[in-house]
Design a protein around this motif. Structure first.
Motif, PDB file in Angstrom:
ATOM      1  N   THR A   1     -88.412   8.287  14.956  1.00 10.60           N
ATOM      2  CA  THR A   1     -87.055   8.047  14.765  1.00 10.60           C
ATOM      3  C   THR A   1     -86.725   7.277  15.850  1.00 10.60           C
ATOM      4  O   THR A   1     -87.180   7.131  16.924  1.00 10.60           O
ATOM      5  CB  THR A   1     -85.676   8.482  14.765  1.00 10.60           C
TER       6      THR A   1
ATOM      7  N   GLU B   1     -87.438  14.184  12.897  1.00 12.56           N
ATOM      8  CA  GLU B   1     -87.595  13.492  13.978  1.00 12.56           C
ATOM      9  C   GLU B   1     -89.443  13.829  14.208  1.00 12.56           C
ATOM     10  O   GLU B   1     -90.545  13.603  14.429  1.00 12.56           O
ATOM     11  CB  GLU B   1     -87.361  13.457  15.410  1.00 12.56           C
TER      12      GLU B   1
ATOM     13  N   MET C   1     -90.709  13.489  10.920  1.00  7.15           N
ATOM     14  CA  MET C   1     -91.592  11.948  10.864  1.00  7.15           C
ATOM     15  C   MET C   1     -92.400  10.869  11.414  1.00  7.15           C
ATOM     16  O   MET C   1     -93.163   9.988  11.172  1.00  7.15           O
ATOM     17  CB  MET C   1     -90.068  10.779  11.156  1.00  7.15           C
TER      18      MET C   1
ATOM     19  N   TRP D   1     -82.751   7.261  16.793  1.00  2.00           N
ATOM     20  CA  TRP D   1     -82.216   7.806  16.994  1.00  2.00           C
ATOM     21  C   TRP D   1     -82.018   9.251  17.488  1.00  2.00           C
ATOM     22  O   TRP D   1     -80.449   9.898  17.782  1.00  2.00           O
ATOM     23  CB  TRP D   1     -80.758   7.361  16.308  1.00  2.00           C
TER      24      TRP D   1
END
Lengths: 186, 438
Positions: A60, A49, A52, A62
């Protein structure tokens, strides 16, 4: 420093398998050795995460919820694991100084009170899980987190809490039987 | 259904406390005692619907994202314990041990500080120092008490220097920024470690026989340290974890996950990483968290029920009545309660049972809850070393050479407990030590 070994030898604690006293406890210990690896998964997805977000500027939806859900489930399971291997923190000042027979009686008392605890938690957990899975008029509808991703994790977790207390109750009953039997031998 | 509430909050509190102490003394699990007492009072005071308070508090407690930092820091420490990073670090610092009297003890404390800034727990660090440092000091002929005390007190620094799971749990309970707590704890932790080092140096100065120097030959035999190899990974780890928290790049939970992955990568580069090691580390995490979190579940349940009974108000009024509303007296009174509780209960239990009651009082008196978090953390340092259950002593016992008894370990720790109390007093007298950065 010739007398220091090349590798660190951290003494292994007693093997958890040997601390389990019945089939259920052994099953929990076995399951724990598989499930614990999920902690590594949490570390990996959380790092994913961050990468990203900062490297690809594409956070993200999720990771946070999944990581929290996995963590929470493992926390609950960890309590069952600690009970199976007798690792819950106890004040043993008096317990350790009394006879084996008295210890056995004390354990029986603990199991009975523990059953009171888990029995009440079963009742409360049932109410909580029921609300999370069924609507007030009885239709099946899983409670969701309400985020953009909106997974049904709250419902899963509340059901899992109920299941965990059912298992704990069973564990306590098995330990009670074990100690009642042992009472004849000490 | 009989009405338990008819006895009033005063007797209710007394009954609750007596029941808890009684059950704890029988040796019942702390997590189940608190949970059981919470449920009995919920049922007796309010009736069956109130049992739902306990499960819903449990649900929100375990489902908090910040809490996830606890297993991640435990995982990070467990990976660190199974790697050779600590050994390389200790070997690199051996220059200190060669020429300086008492040098190996100082070396131990310096390594303990570096490990503590990579790790937020105490178990693994105490064990590591017990394996690395204690045998070397004993072989050189160091005074046993000095060697044992240094090792144990050094290991306990793990939860004083940030990152620290004690501060994380406090932050969650008191609802204050964990990043701020980490900033504030640094200087007081550093002062505590310096007190230890000063103590060692003064003792060996006054009585050189406590710490013999290595012979010329032994000093020559020590290989030249590889500072780069030894310090690279610890520095990277500290910069990554604390750096990302202090600058706000990542949340505490993310930083802790990053730290665990960072240590895993470091061991990969060092050629130590394998599946077995990861599995052992995750198992340690499961065991530790199962224990800590269930104590937490029971304690939050109990505090939740007690709060509804009006207990927190009651304790507040009682404390003010005892201290006359005087700030310092109140704080000292709380310190005594914490020190006594810390002798018998696990720190997680102490934090979750007392902080929801103490922190609002602290704020009402006009003190900073951040500062009080550091004070609490320092107080728990004492609980790690104090007899009869100081966990650091038990960790050291598990790896100490044969012939070293728990009694001897606790005796060795007394001067270090004294130093902790001095640091605690300094921190209470000069809150700026924690809050200088504000």
């Amino acid at each position: 420093m010739s007398d220091t070994p090349e590798t660190l030898h951290i003494p292994e604690a007693e093997r958890d398998e040997d601390l389990a006293s019945n089939a259920l406890d052994r099953g929990i210990v076995w399951l724990g050795s598989k499930l614990s690896i999920l902690f590594a998964v949490v570390a990996i997805v959380s790092t994913y995460e961050i990468v990203m977000r900062y490297v690809f500027d594409d956070p993200t939806t999720w990771v946070h919820e999944t990581a929290t859900f996995i963590g929470a489930s493992l926390f609950i399971f960890g309590g069952l694991y600690a009970f199976a291997t007798d690792k819950h923190v106890r004040v043993v000042l008096i317990y350790d100084s009394v006879s084996e027979r008295a210890q056995c009686w004390l354990r029986i008392l603990h199991h009975l009170l523990g059953l009171g605890f888990s029995g009440m938690m079963l009742y409360a957990g049932w109410t909580m899980a029921h609300k999370a899975v069924f609507t007030p008029w009885g239709a099946l509808r899983l409670e969701t987190s309400g985020s953009a991703w909106n997974p049904a994790f709250p419902a899963y977790l509340k059901v899992f809490i109920l299941v965990a207390f059912a298992v704990l109750t069973l564990q306590l009953v098995l330990h009670l039987i074990r100690d009642l039997r042992q009472l004849r031998n000490v | 259904m009989f009405e338990l509430s008819s006895i009033g909050i005063g007797y209710g509190s007394l009954l609750m406390l007596s029941l808890m102490i009684l059950l704890l003394l029988t040796g019942m699990q702390l997590a189940f005692v608190t949970g059981f007492v919470a449920l009995i009072f919920a049922l007796g005071w309010f009736g069956p619907p109130a049992l739902g308070i306990v499960t819903s508090r449990m649900y929100s407690f375990i489902g908090s994202y910040v809490f996830l930092a606890v297993p991640m820091f435990v995982l990070m420490a467990a990976l660190l314990d199974h790697s050779g990073i600590a050994r390389d670090l200790f070997d690199a610092m051996n220059r200190l041990g060669r020429k300086l009297r008492g040098g190996v003890a100082v070396q131990t404390l310096v390594v303990a500080m570096i490990l503590a800034s990579m790790s937020g727990v105490i178990g693994g660090e105490t064990v590591l120092l017990g394996i690395l440092a204690l045998p070397q000091m004993l072989r050189l002929g160091y005074d046993r008490n000095l060697a044992i005390g240094t090792t144990c007190a050094g290991g306990a620094l793990g939860t004083m220097l940030p990152p620290s799971i004690v501060l994380i749990i406090y932050g969650l309970t008191a609802n204050v920024s964990i990043g701020d707590l980490f900033k504030s704890a640094f200087l007081p932790a550093f002062i505590l470690a310096m007190l230890y080092i000063a103590y060692v140096l003064i003792r060996v100065r006054l009585n050189p026989s406590l710490a013999p120097l290595p012979t010329e030959q032994e000093a020559e035999d020590v290989p030249a340290p590889n500072f780069f190899k030894a310090l690279l990974f610890p520095i990277l780890s500290v910069v990554t974890v604390l750096g990302s928290i202090y600058t706000g790049i990542a949340s505490v939970t993310e930083a802790s996950a990053l730290g665990a992955i960072g240590i895993a990568l470091s061991t990969l580069i060092r050629g130590e990483l394998n599946y077995d090691m990861v599995r052992k580390a995750t198992m340690t995490t499961l065991r530790t968290c199962g224990m800590i979190i269930w104590i937490g579940i029971g304690a939050t349940a109990l505090v939740g029920v007690y709060n509804l009974m009006g207990g927190i108000e009651f304790v507040r009024d009682t404390i003010f009545a005892v201290s006359g509303g005087h700030g310092l007296t109140t704080i000292l009174f709380m310190m005594v309660i914490l020190l006594v509780l810390g002798m018998f209960l696990d720190w997680v239990g102490v934090a979750l049972l007392t902080m929801p009651i103490f922190v609002p009082i602290i704020i009402e008196l006009g003190y900073s809850p951040i500062w009080f978090g550091v004070v609490f953390c320092m107080n728990m340092q004492v609980s790690f070393l104090s007899p009869p259950f100081g966990p650091a002593a038990f960790y050291l016992k598990s790896v100490a050479p044969k012939g070293i008894t728990l009694g001897q370990i606790f005796t060795s720790l007394l001067p270090f407990i004294g130093l902790q109390l001095i640091a605690l007093a300094l921190l209470i007298a000069f809150p700026q030590l924690a809050l200088w950065w504000e």
